[in-house]
Scaffold this motif. Structure first.
Motif, PDB file in Angstrom:
ATOM      1  N   PHE A  46       0.846  -1.181   0.000  1.00 13.47           N
ATOM      2  CA  PHE A  46       0.000   0.000   0.000  1.00 13.47           C
ATOM      3  C   PHE A  46       0.886   1.237   0.000  1.00 13.47           C
ATOM      4  O   PHE A  46       1.903   1.303   0.697  1.00 13.47           O
ATOM      5  N   THR A  47       0.534   2.192  -0.849  1.00 16.80           N
ATOM      6  CA  THR A  47       1.335   3.415  -0.997  1.00 16.80           C
ATOM      7  C   THR A  47       0.437   4.636  -0.962  1.00 16.80           C
ATOM      8  O   THR A  47      -0.657   4.651  -1.537  1.00 16.80           O
ATOM      9  N   ASP A  48       0.930   5.674  -0.276  1.00 18.50           N
ATOM     10  CA  ASP A  48       0.255   6.980  -0.214  1.00 18.50           C
ATOM     11  C   ASP A  48      -1.235   6.850   0.124  1.00 18.50           C
ATOM     12  O   ASP A  48      -2.089   7.512  -0.470  1.00 18.50           O
ATOM     13  N   VAL A  49      -1.530   6.026   1.103  1.00 16.03           N
ATOM     14  CA  VAL A  49      -2.925   5.821   1.500  1.00 16.03           C
ATOM     15  C   VAL A  49      -3.399   7.022   2.316  1.00 16.03           C
ATOM     16  O   VAL A  49      -2.789   7.385   3.328  1.00 16.03           O
ATOM     17  N   THR A  50      -4.468   7.629   1.850  1.00 14.63           N
ATOM     18  CA  THR A  50      -5.084   8.739   2.584  1.00 14.63           C
ATOM     19  C   THR A  50      -6.554   8.409   2.807  1.00 14.63           C
ATOM     20  O   THR A  50      -7.174   7.690   2.014  1.00 14.63           O
ATOM     21  N   TYR A  51      -7.094   8.973   3.871  1.00 14.53           N
ATOM     22  CA  TYR A  51      -8.513   8.731   4.149  1.00 14.53           C
ATOM     23  C   TYR A  51      -9.074   9.903   4.929  1.00 14.53           C
ATOM     24  O   TYR A  51      -8.476  10.363   5.906  1.00 14.53           O
ATOM     25  N   LYS A  52     -10.207  10.401   4.473  1.00 10.48           N
ATOM     26  CA  LYS A  52     -10.864  11.528   5.123  1.00 10.48           C
ATOM     27  C   LYS A  52     -12.324  11.183   5.386  1.00 10.48           C
ATOM     28  O   LYS A  52     -12.937  10.406   4.653  1.00 10.48           O
ATOM     29  N   VAL A  53     -12.845  11.753   6.441  1.00 14.16           N
ATOM     30  CA  VAL A  53     -14.268  11.596   6.732  1.00 14.16           C
ATOM     31  C   VAL A  53     -14.903  12.980   6.786  1.00 14.16           C
ATOM     32  O   VAL A  53     -14.254  13.963   7.137  1.00 14.16           O
ATOM     33  N   VAL A  54     -16.162  13.022   6.421  1.00 13.47           N
ATOM     34  CA  VAL A  54     -16.906  14.280   6.413  1.00 13.47           C
ATOM     35  C   VAL A  54     -17.696  14.385   7.707  1.00 13.47           C
ATOM     36  O   VAL A  54     -18.489  13.506   8.036  1.00 13.47           O
ATOM     37  N   ILE A  55     -17.453  15.436   8.448  1.00 12.79           N
ATOM     38  CA  ILE A  55     -18.174  15.690   9.702  1.00 12.79           C
ATOM     39  C   ILE A  55     -19.152  16.829   9.462  1.00 12.79           C
ATOM     40  O   ILE A  55     -18.760  17.956   9.159  1.00 12.79           O
ATOM     41  N   LYS A  56     -20.437  16.508   9.584  1.00 16.46           N
ATOM     42  CA  LYS A  56     -21.469  17.510   9.340  1.00 16.46           C
ATOM     43  C   LYS A  56     -21.820  18.229  10.633  1.00 16.46           C
ATOM     44  O   LYS A  56     -22.226  17.592  11.610  1.00 16.46           O
ATOM     45  N   GLY A  57     -21.646  19.523  10.616  1.00 20.80           N
ATOM     46  CA  GLY A  57     -22.015  20.335  11.765  1.00 20.80           C
ATOM     47  C   GLY A  57     -23.348  21.012  11.548  1.00 20.80           C
ATOM     48  O   GLY A  57     -24.041  20.787  10.553  1.00 20.80           O
ATOM     49  N   VAL A  58     -23.714  21.859  12.487  1.00 26.88           N
ATOM     50  CA  VAL A  58     -24.994  22.561  12.398  1.00 26.88           C
ATOM     51  C   VAL A  58     -24.987  23.564  11.249  1.00 26.88           C
ATOM     52  O   VAL A  58     -25.954  23.684  10.492  1.00 26.88           O
ATOM     53  N   THR A  59     -23.866  24.263  11.105  1.00 24.17           N
ATOM     54  CA  THR A  59     -23.804  25.325  10.091  1.00 24.17           C
ATOM     55  C   THR A  59     -22.835  25.026   8.961  1.00 24.17           C
ATOM     56  O   THR A  59     -22.871  25.680   7.927  1.00 24.17           O
ATOM     57  N   SER A  60     -21.947  24.057   9.174  1.00 21.29           N
ATOM     58  CA  SER A  60     -20.944  23.799   8.145  1.00 21.29           C
ATOM     59  C   SER A  60     -20.550  22.327   8.117  1.00 21.29           C
ATOM     60  O   SER A  60     -20.874  21.566   9.026  1.00 21.29           O
ATOM     61  N   THR A  61     -19.856  21.959   7.054  1.00 21.24           N
ATOM     62  CA  THR A  61     -19.355  20.590   6.883  1.00 21.24           C
ATOM     63  C   THR A  61     -17.836  20.638   6.838  1.00 21.24           C
ATOM     64  O   THR A  61     -17.257  21.417   6.073  1.00 21.24           O
ATOM     65  N   VAL A  62     -17.221  19.802   7.655  1.00 28.09           N
ATOM     66  CA  VAL A  62     -15.754  19.809   7.757  1.00 28.09           C
ATOM     67  C   VAL A  62     -15.211  18.447   7.356  1.00 28.09           C
ATOM     68  O   VAL A  62     -15.776  17.407   7.704  1.00 28.09           O
ATOM     69  N   GLU A  63     -14.108  18.456   6.611  1.00 23.79           N
ATOM     70  CA  GLU A  63     -13.425  17.222   6.244  1.00 23.79           C
ATOM     71  C   GLU A  63     -12.280  16.983   7.220  1.00 23.79           C
ATOM     72  O   GLU A  63     -11.413  17.838   7.388  1.00 23.79           O
ATOM     73  N   LYS A  64     -12.308  15.824   7.876  1.00 28.21           N
ATOM     74  CA  LYS A  64     -11.243  15.502   8.833  1.00 28.21           C
ATOM     75  C   LYS A  64     -10.341  14.431   8.234  1.00 28.21           C
ATOM     76  O   LYS A  64     -10.803  13.398   7.763  1.00 28.21           O
ATOM     77  N   GLU A  65      -9.042  14.686   8.285  1.00 29.27           N
ATOM     78  CA  GLU A  65      -8.066  13.742   7.744  1.00 29.27           C
ATOM     79  C   GLU A  65      -7.721  12.693   8.797  1.00 29.27           C
ATOM     80  O   GLU A  65      -7.260  13.005   9.878  1.00 29.27           O
ATOM     81  N   ILE A  66      -7.962  11.434   8.453  1.00 32.58           N
ATOM     82  CA  ILE A  66      -7.690  10.325   9.373  1.00 32.58           C
ATOM     83  C   ILE A  66      -6.330   9.701   9.080  1.00 32.58           C
ATOM     84  O   ILE A  66      -5.560   9.409  10.000  1.00 32.58           O
ATOM     85  N   LEU A  67      -6.015   9.521   7.799  1.00 34.08           N
ATOM     86  CA  LEU A  67      -4.719   8.965   7.386  1.00 34.08           C
ATOM     87  C   LEU A  67      -4.127   9.857   6.309  1.00 34.08           C
ATOM     88  O   LEU A  67      -4.854  10.397   5.460  1.00 34.08           O
TER      89      LEU A  67
END
Length: 584
Positions: A46-67
Motif C-alpha cells: 500500500f502506498t500513499d494511502v489517505t482517508y478523510k471523513v466528512v463531519i457535518k455540523g450545524v452550520t458547516s461541513t468539515v473534512e477531517k483527515e484520518i490517514l
C-alpha cells in the motif's frame, strides 16, 4: 473483524474446526495443521494511502483527515504490527487494507499480488457456550482464541486482527502472538494492530508501522525501529520497553528521551506555544519533527522497495480474478451446521421459565374462563367462537413480535461472518428460519393441551390435531411477516411500530368485532392470517353442526390453507430479498 470483540447475539459456535483450532491454539500444537493446507500467497502493498471523513455540523461541513500518505508492505510468512496512540488511525488503516471501509473512498493504492482489491480475495469449542452480555461463557482469553479460530477455519491467505491482545495478561498475550507467528510461518500474511505490547511481544513482530495523528512515523523491520530513532537523535535515557518508548514518541512525549539537536534549536529560538511547552519541545513540535525526519531519511528507500514486482508468477497473480469463487464447504453442510447452531442458541430463549410461565398462565386463564363450555347449542357456539378467535389472535401476535428481532439483532454477527464469506446468505437464511420450527411447535402444543380439554372443545384425536396444525400454520405465517418487517427496516423501533399497526389492522378486519366490514376495506381480511386461522378453527369445531357462525361461512377450508401457505412462502421470500439488499 475484531478478534477481541465477540458479537453479542450469537452465543454458540458449532463449527467442528473451531473446536480443533481452539484446542490447538490452547495447547500450542497447531503449527503443523495450519501449515498443512497451502493457500494462495498474498503480497500486500500500500502506498500513499489517505482517508478523510466528512463531519457535518450545524452550520458547516468539515473534512477531517484520518490517514495521510501511509505506505508499507507485508509478505507471506510475516507479521506486520500497526502501533500508535489511540486515535492515530490504526483500526482505520486495518479496515482499509481489509476492504471493509464503506463510504468515503480512500486515496492511494492498495494491491494484493500487484492487483487491486477483488471480492474473490474473500474465500472461503464445539457445543461450548461462548457467552454474551447476559449469558456467562468462556473467559476473555478463551474468547479471543475462539475468535481467531473462527477466522482461520476458512484457511485464509491474509489475516487481519484488531488488538487481539488487549485486556489479556502478559503470558496469554504472548501465547496469542506466538499463534500469529506460527500462522504466518505456514505461508499466511498477518496484519494486526497492537496496543502497549510488552518487550517480549514487540520482538515477535517482523515488521512495524508506527502511526501518529494519521501520519507515518516509521515503517520497516520491528527489530530496526530503535536503531532508526536513535539515528535521528531520539534514544531512551533509561531502560525502557521499546514499545513504550515508541508510543511515547508518537504521543509527542519526550520525557526520559534524548532531545535531537534540531528540536533543541527550536526550543531556544521558538517563542510560540506550538513549539515549546515548559522549556521543552511541545508534542506538536515533536510530531512535526518525527514526520519530517522519516520523510527525508527513510521514506524514499522504503518506497523504492515497494516498486519491486511481487515475486510470484503471473498465473498465481491472476488466480483471484480467473478462478471460480470457492466456499469452504457445500451449501448443505453450511445449512446443517447453521441449523444446529440455531437450535442450540435459541433453546435457552424458548425454554426460559419466563416464556413457559407466560404461555401456561394464559392457557390456564383461558381454560378457567371457558371451563367445559358446550359447543352444541348456537349461544354456546358463539361463546366458544370468542375463545377460538383469541387463540388465532394470540398465536398470530406473539410470533410476529418475536421474529421482528431476528435480523436486526443478528446483523452485527451476520456482518462479521459474511464479511469473511464463511457461508452463503441463502444457507444462513434457510437455516435461521427453519431452526425455529421444531421449537415453535412445543409451546403451542403445551398451550393447546391445557386449553383444549379445559375448555371442553371437541374431544377426539382428529379435531385436536387439526387444531394443532392450524395453529402451527398461523405461527409460521406470522413469523414470516415478522421476519419480513425486521429484514426490511432493520430498526427495532420502526419495525415494532409497523408490526403493531399491521397486526391490529389484520385483527380488526377479520370480521369478528365488526360484522359488516365496509367493502372498501374488507379485502384486508384476505391478507390476514388471523382471519384464515379463525375460519379454519371454526371449521374444525363446528363443520358437523352448522354452516355459519357469527356471519362467518364454514366452507371446505382449502382457500384458507392455500392462503396461509402462500403467506408462509411469500413473507419469507420478501424477508430474504430485503436481507440481500441490506448492506451487511
Amino acid at each position: 473483524m475484531k478478534p477481541d470483540q465477540t458479537i453479542r447475539m450469537p452465543v454458540i459456535q458449532t463449527f467442528d474446526n473451531i473446536k480443533r483450532a481452539s484446542e490447538d491454539l490452547e495447547a500450542g500444537i497447531h503449527k503443523k495443521r495450519i501449515q498443512a493446507e497451502p493457500t494462495l500467497p498474498i503480497y500486500l502493498k500500500f502506498t500513499d494511502v489517505t482517508y478523510k471523513v466528512v463531519i457535518k455540523g450545524v452550520t458547516s461541513t468539515v473534512e477531517k483527515e484520518i490517514l495521510n500518505g501511509i505506505f508499507g508492505s507485508v509478505n507471506p510468512g510475516e507479521v506486520l504490527a500497526l502501533m500508535g496512540p489511540s486515535g492515530s488511525g490504526k483500526t482505520t488503516l486495518l479496515s482499509l487494507l481489509g476492504g471493509r471501509v464503506r463510504g468515503s473512498t480512500p486515496g492511494g493504492s492498495i494491491t494484493y499480488n500487484d492487483q487491486p482489491y477483488s471480492k474473490f480475495l474473500k474465500s472461503r469449542c464445539q457445543d461450548t457456550m461462548i457467552g454474551s452480555s447476559f449469558v456467562r461463557g468462556v473467559s476473555g482469553g478463551e474468547r479471543k482464541r475462539v475468535c481467531i479460530g473462527n477466522e482461520i477455519i476458512i484457511n485464509p491467505s491474509l489475516l487481519f486482527l484488531d488488538e487481539p491482545t488487549s485486556g489479556l495478561d502478559s503470558t496469554t498475550a504472548l501465547r496469542i502472538v506466538q499463534i500469529l507467528q506460527d500462522i504466518a510461518e505456514g505461508g499466511k500474511t498477518v496484519i494486526t494492530t497492537i496496543h502497549q505490547p510488552s518487550s517480549r511481544l514487540f520482538h515477535k513482530f517482523d515488521k512495524l508501522i508506527l502511526l501518529g495523528k494519521g501520519n507515518l512515523l516509521y515503517f520497516g523491520k520491528a527489530s530496526e525501529a530503535m536503531v532508526y530513532f536513535s539515528s535521528i537523535g531520539c534514544s531512551p535515557l533509561i531502560a525502557m520497553n521499546p514499545a513504550e518508548f515508541l508510543l511515547d514518541l508518537a504521543n509527542g512525549n519526550i520525557n526520559d528521551v534524548s532531545v535531537p539537536s534540531e528540536l533543541e534549536d527550536r526550543v531556544q529560538m521558538g517563542n510560540s506555544e506550538t513549539e515549546t511547552r515548559n522549556g521543552k519541545p511541545s508534542p506538536a513540535a515533536v510530531h512535526e519533527y518525527l514526520v519530517g525526519a522519516y520523510e527525508t531519511r527513510a521514506a524514499d528507500n522504503e518506497k523504492k522497495k515497494l516498486m519491486i514486482p511481487t515475486p510470484i508468477d503471473e498465473e498465481l497473480k491472476s488466480k483471484v480474478y480467473t478462478s471460480k469463487r470457492e466456499w469452504g464447504t457445500s451449501w448443505w453442510k453450511q445449512f446443517s451446521i447453521l441449523f444446529c447452531r440455531g437450535l442450540k442458541e435459541r433453546r435457552h430463549d424458548y425454554f426460559s421459565w419466563l416464556r413457559i410461565t407466560q404461555v401456561l398462565a394464559i392457557a390456564v386463564i383461558l381454560g378457567l374462563l371457558w371451563w367445559q363450555s358446550d359447543g352444541n347449542s348456537p349461544p354456546n357456539q358463539q361463546d366458544q367462537a370468542g375463545l377460538l378467535f383469541f387463540i388465532a389472535v394470540f398465536w398470530g401476535f406473539f410470533p410476529v413480535f418475536t421474529a421482528i428481532f431476528t435480523f436486526p439483532q443478528e446483523r452485527a454477527m451476520l456482518n462479521k461472518e459474511r464479511a469473511a464469506d464463511m457461508y452463503r446468505l441463502s444457507a444462513y437464511f434457510v437455516a435461521r428460519t427453519t431452526s425455529d420450527l421444531p421449537l415453535d411447535l412445543l409451546l403451542p402444543s403445551l398451550f393447546l393441551l391445557v386449553v383444549y380439554f379445559m375448555a371442553g372443545l371437541r374431544k377426539s384425536a382428529g379435531p385436536f390435531f387439526l387444531t394443532m396444525v392450524t395453529v402451527f400454520l398461523c405461527i409460521v405465517a406470522a413469523q414470516g411477516l415478522g421476519l419480513a418487517i425486521g429484514a426490511t427496516l432493520m430498526d427495532l423501533k420502526r419495525a415494532t411500530t409497523l408490526a403493531s399497526v399491521t397486526v391490529m389492522t389484520f385483527m380488526l378486519a377479520g370480521g369478528y368485532f365488526v360484522a359488516k366490514v365496509p367493502v372498501f376495506i374488507s379485502w384486508l381480511r384476505y391478507l390476514s392470517f388471523n382471519y384464515h386461522t379463525y375460519k379454519l378453527l371454526l371449521k374444525v369445531q363446528y363443520e358437523h353442526i352448522t354452516d355459519s357462525i357469527n356471519g362467518v361461512k364454514i366452507d371446505s377450508g382449502l382457500t384458507e390453507v392455500s392462503c396461509l401457505l402462500a403467506m408462509v412462502v411469500g413473507y419469507r421470500l420478501l424477508a430474504y430479498l430485503s436481507l440481500r439488499r441490506t448492506k451487511l
